[in-house]
Design a protein around this motif. Structure first.
Motif, short mmCIF file in Angstrom:
data_model
loop_
_atom_site.label_atom_id
_atom_site.label_comp_id
_atom_site.label_asym_id
_atom_site.label_seq_id
_atom_site.Cartn_x
_atom_site.Cartn_y
_atom_site.Cartn_z
N GLU A 62 -13.74 -15.40 40.66
CA GLU A 62 -12.82 -16.31 39.98
C GLU A 62 -11.51 -15.65 39.58
O GLU A 62 -10.53 -16.33 39.31
N CYS A 63 -11.47 -14.33 39.52
CA CYS A 63 -10.28 -13.62 39.04
C CYS A 63 -9.19 -13.60 40.11
O CYS A 63 -9.36 -12.99 41.17
N PRO A 64 -8.04 -14.22 39.84
CA PRO A 64 -6.96 -14.26 40.83
C PRO A 64 -6.25 -12.92 41.02
O PRO A 64 -5.53 -12.73 41.99
N ASN A 65 -6.46 -11.98 40.09
CA ASN A 65 -5.79 -10.68 40.17
C ASN A 65 -6.72 -9.56 40.60
O ASN A 65 -6.33 -8.39 40.58
N THR A 106 -4.32 -10.59 33.44
CA THR A 106 -3.24 -11.35 32.81
C THR A 106 -3.77 -12.57 32.07
O THR A 106 -3.01 -13.46 31.74
N GLU A 107 -5.10 -12.61 31.86
CA GLU A 107 -5.75 -13.78 31.26
C GLU A 107 -5.43 -15.03 32.09
O GLU A 107 -5.35 -16.13 31.57
N CYS A 108 -5.19 -14.83 33.36
CA CYS A 108 -4.86 -15.87 34.33
C CYS A 108 -3.47 -16.48 34.12
O CYS A 108 -3.13 -17.49 34.75
N TYR A 164 -3.41 -19.95 36.07
CA TYR A 164 -4.13 -21.05 35.44
C TYR A 164 -3.78 -21.14 33.96
O TYR A 164 -3.24 -20.20 33.39
N ASP A 165 -4.15 -22.25 33.34
CA ASP A 165 -3.89 -22.43 31.91
C ASP A 165 -4.88 -21.66 31.03
O ASP A 165 -4.57 -21.35 29.89
N GLU A 166 -6.07 -21.38 31.58
CA GLU A 166 -7.09 -20.67 30.82
C GLU A 166 -7.72 -19.60 31.71
O GLU A 166 -7.79 -19.76 32.93
N PRO A 167 -8.22 -18.53 31.11
CA PRO A 167 -8.90 -17.49 31.90
C PRO A 167 -10.12 -18.07 32.63
O PRO A 167 -11.02 -18.62 32.00
#
Length: 81
Positions: A18-21, A39-41, A45-48
């Motif tokens: 799920e982590c984009p980074n 980066t806490e997404c 995204y709006d939320e992690p």
């Protein structure tokens, strides 16, 4: 702030993809989050996303890596460049 995975982690494998980074990886005993990549997404995204999918709610904010939303956004821009 970056996020941290606590020792309550059950190694269910749902957070890592799920982590984009790509900040989440398997550690010695549990999954870990690289604070230099988290980066806490922000920017994605709006939320992690890891917090959203965690079935045991073991991904709180890391008090040792405090960052503002602006700092997280700057980190996102550097990582995604």
């Amino acid at each position: 702030m970056a996020l941290i995975i606590t020792d309550e982690c059950i190694n269910c494998d749902v957070c890592e993809p799920e982590c984009p980074n790509s900040a989440i990886s398997q550690g010695d005993e549990i999954y870990v989050i690289d604070p230099n990549l988290c980066t806490e997404c922000v920017g994605h995204y709006d939320e992690p996303q890891c917090q959203q999918v965690c079935p045991v709610d073991c991904i709180p904010l890391d008090p040792e890596h405090q960052e503002t939303k602006e700092e997280l956004h700057k980190k996102y821009l550097i990582i995604s460049a």
